[in-house]
Design a protein around this motif. Structure first.
Motif, PDB file in Angstrom:
ATOM      1  N   GLU A   1     -39.236  18.127  53.080  1.00  0.00           N
ATOM      2  CA  GLU A   1     -38.639  17.305  54.230  1.00  0.00           C
ATOM      3  C   GLU A   1     -37.230  17.777  54.618  1.00  0.00           C
ATOM      4  N   GLY A   2     -36.448  18.250  53.649  1.00  0.00           N
ATOM      5  CA  GLY A   2     -35.203  18.930  53.822  1.00  0.00           C
ATOM      6  C   GLY A   2     -35.245  20.066  54.452  1.00  0.00           C
ATOM      7  N   GLU A   3     -35.882  20.889  54.122  1.00  0.00           N
ATOM      8  CA  GLU A   3     -36.418  22.236  54.956  1.00  0.00           C
ATOM      9  C   GLU A   3     -36.880  21.945  56.599  1.00  0.00           C
ATOM     10  N   VAL A   4     -37.783  20.882  56.643  1.00  0.00           N
ATOM     11  CA  VAL A   4     -38.112  20.684  57.975  1.00  0.00           C
ATOM     12  C   VAL A   4     -36.904  20.331  58.892  1.00  0.00           C
ATOM     13  N   LEU A   5     -35.881  19.257  58.262  1.00  0.00           N
ATOM     14  CA  LEU A   5     -35.008  18.874  58.940  1.00  0.00           C
ATOM     15  C   LEU A   5     -33.771  20.152  59.235  1.00  0.00           C
ATOM     16  N   ALA A   6     -33.606  20.810  58.083  1.00  0.00           N
ATOM     17  CA  ALA A   6     -32.887  21.910  58.351  1.00  0.00           C
ATOM     18  C   ALA A   6     -33.280  22.986  59.672  1.00  0.00           C
ATOM     19  N   ALA A   7     -34.569  23.234  59.470  1.00  0.00           N
ATOM     20  CA  ALA A   7     -35.102  23.981  60.302  1.00  0.00           C
ATOM     21  C   ALA A   7     -35.070  23.705  61.822  1.00  0.00           C
ATOM     22  N   PHE A   8     -35.186  22.308  62.101  1.00  0.00           N
ATOM     23  CA  PHE A   8     -35.127  21.598  63.237  1.00  0.00           C
ATOM     24  C   PHE A   8     -33.582  21.686  63.891  1.00  0.00           C
TER      25      PHE A   8
ATOM     26  N   HIS B   1     -39.437  29.851  62.634  1.00  0.00           N
ATOM     27  CA  HIS B   1     -39.124  29.485  61.403  1.00  0.00           C
ATOM     28  C   HIS B   1     -39.454  27.932  61.301  1.00  0.00           C
ATOM     29  N   PHE B   2     -39.087  27.385  62.435  1.00  0.00           N
ATOM     30  CA  PHE B   2     -39.150  25.564  62.403  1.00  0.00           C
ATOM     31  C   PHE B   2     -40.754  25.539  62.580  1.00  0.00           C
ATOM     32  N   HIS B   3     -41.931  26.019  62.991  1.00  0.00           N
ATOM     33  CA  HIS B   3     -43.140  26.065  63.171  1.00  0.00           C
ATOM     34  C   HIS B   3     -43.755  26.481  61.789  1.00  0.00           C
ATOM     35  N   THR B   4     -43.241  27.419  61.166  1.00  0.00           N
ATOM     36  CA  THR B   4     -43.784  27.887  59.936  1.00  0.00           C
ATOM     37  C   THR B   4     -43.467  26.875  58.597  1.00  0.00           C
ATOM     38  N   THR B   5     -42.164  26.017  58.810  1.00  0.00           N
ATOM     39  CA  THR B   5     -41.879  25.132  57.880  1.00  0.00           C
ATOM     40  C   THR B   5     -42.520  24.182  58.238  1.00  0.00           C
ATOM     41  N   LEU B   6     -43.297  23.674  59.263  1.00  0.00           N
ATOM     42  CA  LEU B   6     -43.825  22.514  59.460  1.00  0.00           C
ATOM     43  C   LEU B   6     -44.970  22.581  58.506  1.00  0.00           C
ATOM     44  N   VAL B   7     -45.674  23.739  58.338  1.00  0.00           N
ATOM     45  CA  VAL B   7     -46.805  24.058  57.861  1.00  0.00           C
ATOM     46  C   VAL B   7     -46.808  24.582  56.216  1.00  0.00           C
ATOM     47  N   ALA B   8     -45.660  24.562  55.814  1.00  0.00           N
ATOM     48  CA  ALA B   8     -45.216  25.516  54.668  1.00  0.00           C
ATOM     49  C   ALA B   8     -45.724  24.587  53.346  1.00  0.00           C
ATOM     50  N   ALA B   9     -46.021  23.398  53.403  1.00  0.00           N
ATOM     51  CA  ALA B   9     -46.293  22.569  52.117  1.00  0.00           C
ATOM     52  C   ALA B   9     -47.806  22.264  52.236  1.00  0.00           C
ATOM     53  N   CYS B  10     -48.489  22.960  53.123  1.00  0.00           N
ATOM     54  CA  CYS B  10     -49.932  22.833  53.288  1.00  0.00           C
ATOM     55  C   CYS B  10     -51.045  22.949  52.022  1.00  0.00           C
ATOM     56  N   ARG B  11     -50.334  23.945  51.164  1.00  0.00           N
ATOM     57  CA  ARG B  11     -50.978  24.265  49.890  1.00  0.00           C
ATOM     58  C   ARG B  11     -52.187  25.303  50.293  1.00  0.00           C
TER      59      ARG B  11
ATOM     60  N   ALA C   1     -41.745  11.520  63.001  1.00  0.00           N
ATOM     61  CA  ALA C   1     -43.156  10.912  62.422  1.00  0.00           C
ATOM     62  C   ALA C   1     -43.468  11.710  61.206  1.00  0.00           C
ATOM     63  N   THR C   2     -43.216  13.024  61.352  1.00  0.00           N
ATOM     64  CA  THR C   2     -43.213  13.640  59.981  1.00  0.00           C
ATOM     65  C   THR C   2     -42.704  13.088  58.716  1.00  0.00           C
ATOM     66  N   LEU C   3     -41.396  12.976  58.973  1.00  0.00           N
ATOM     67  CA  LEU C   3     -40.727  12.278  58.020  1.00  0.00           C
ATOM     68  C   LEU C   3     -41.117  10.852  57.546  1.00  0.00           C
ATOM     69  N   SER C   4     -41.395  10.221  58.570  1.00  0.00           N
ATOM     70  CA  SER C   4     -42.211   8.809  58.346  1.00  0.00           C
ATOM     71  C   SER C   4     -43.558   8.835  57.493  1.00  0.00           C
ATOM     72  N   ARG C   5     -43.974  10.029  57.427  1.00  0.00           N
ATOM     73  CA  ARG C   5     -45.319  10.157  56.924  1.00  0.00           C
ATOM     74  C   ARG C   5     -46.590   9.750  57.736  1.00  0.00           C
ATOM     75  N   ASP C   6     -46.206   9.536  59.162  1.00  0.00           N
ATOM     76  CA  ASP C   6     -47.272   9.213  59.813  1.00  0.00           C
ATOM     77  C   ASP C   6     -48.021  10.460  60.423  1.00  0.00           C
ATOM     78  N   ALA C   7     -48.936  10.907  59.685  1.00  0.00           N
ATOM     79  CA  ALA C   7     -49.663  12.243  59.938  1.00  0.00           C
ATOM     80  C   ALA C   7     -50.487  12.233  61.227  1.00  0.00           C
ATOM     81  N   ASP C   8     -51.174  10.984  61.585  1.00  0.00           N
ATOM     82  CA  ASP C   8     -51.778  11.035  62.765  1.00  0.00           C
ATOM     83  C   ASP C   8     -50.908  11.044  64.123  1.00  0.00           C
ATOM     84  N   ARG C   9     -50.036  10.476  64.016  1.00  0.00           N
ATOM     85  CA  ARG C   9     -48.883  10.795  65.216  1.00  0.00           C
ATOM     86  C   ARG C   9     -48.163  12.192  65.375  1.00  0.00           C
ATOM     87  N   ALA C  10     -47.732  12.568  64.031  1.00  0.00           N
ATOM     88  CA  ALA C  10     -47.103  13.686  64.160  1.00  0.00           C
ATOM     89  C   ALA C  10     -48.101  14.910  64.415  1.00  0.00           C
TER      90      ALA C  10
END
Length: 219
Positions: A109-116, A143-153, A196-205
């Motif tokens: 989450e912190g990395e997403v915020l920093a990248a944005f 970098h921002f778009h890469t960070t959004l998917v970085a935790a997808c495993r 929406a991402t930080l709120s964990r609202d996956a559908d909306r995000a």
């Protein structure tokens, strides 16, 4: 000793590929341009072998096309290409973001915020001088778009996302320089994705991210 030589050669290939990738992205090497190794060596320096390796790498990324008969050339950049790339990006990045929201921790989450934060600041700077900041803006967006998917495993999804974003960069750069990207609107839209991402609202995000990417088709 042999291992070091191989490592040094790999580094040279990566450096050449990076320079060619950037020049393709910003239009210095235009779509469909034939890439003659002797001419490239005169322009950039390096061995013929290193350029063949670098061009083969870029062909695997989809921004160079290779033919046994015709050699290498810059891949085409038509409207059909943009539509295909954008639709695939929307699907892949939305899927990866959904998985990242499921698995990502506070560090992510912190990395997403920093990248944005970095990207939004560069959008403001770039809006004042699009030529001067275009390359930095492009890198921050990647970098921002890469960070959004970085935790997808999913290393494969991450690799595919990176490849598609690389293929989209020529279109993004051209649209930026032509003034057809509303950077303030893009910042607001991606800010909603982050919220929406930080709120964990996956559908909306995921829906917001998909719409943001597909917006390239209506510029």
């Amino acid at each position: 000793m042999f291992g070091r030589k191989t490592q040094d050669s790999d580094t040279v290939v990566r450096l050449i590929a990076s320079q060619l990738r950037r020049d393709i992205s910003v239009g210095v090497l235009a779509p469909d341009t034939k890439l003659k190794i002797d001419e490239l060596r005169q322009r950039y320096g390096g061995s013929a072998h290193s350029f063949r390796e670098a061009l083969t790498l870029l062909a695997s990324e989809g921004i160079v096309e290779a033919s046994a008969q015709r050699g290498f050339r810059v891949a085409s950049a038509t409207q059909s290409d943009l539509e295909d790339i954008s639709r695939l990006r929307a699907e892949i990045e939305s899927l990866g973001l959904g998985w990242s929201i499921k698995h990502g921790d506070l560090r992510w989450e912190g990395e997403v915020l920093a990248a944005f934060h970095t990207y939004s600041k560069l959008c403001m700077q770039t809006d004042a001088d699009r030529q001067a900041f275009a390359i930095e803006w492009d890198e921050a967006g990647r970098h921002f778009h890469t960070t959004l998917v970085a935790a997808c495993r999913s290393p494969r999804l991450i690799g595919f996302q990176d490849r598609l974003f690389t293929q989209s960069r020529r279109f993004r750069y051209a649209a930026l320089v032509e003034g057809s990207i509303d950077l303030a609107a893009e910042t607001r839209g991606l800010g909603e994705v982050v919220e929406a991402t930080l709120s964990r609202d996956a559908d909306r995000a995921c829906e917001l991210l998909s719409n943001q990417i597909l917006g390239a088709l209506t510029r």
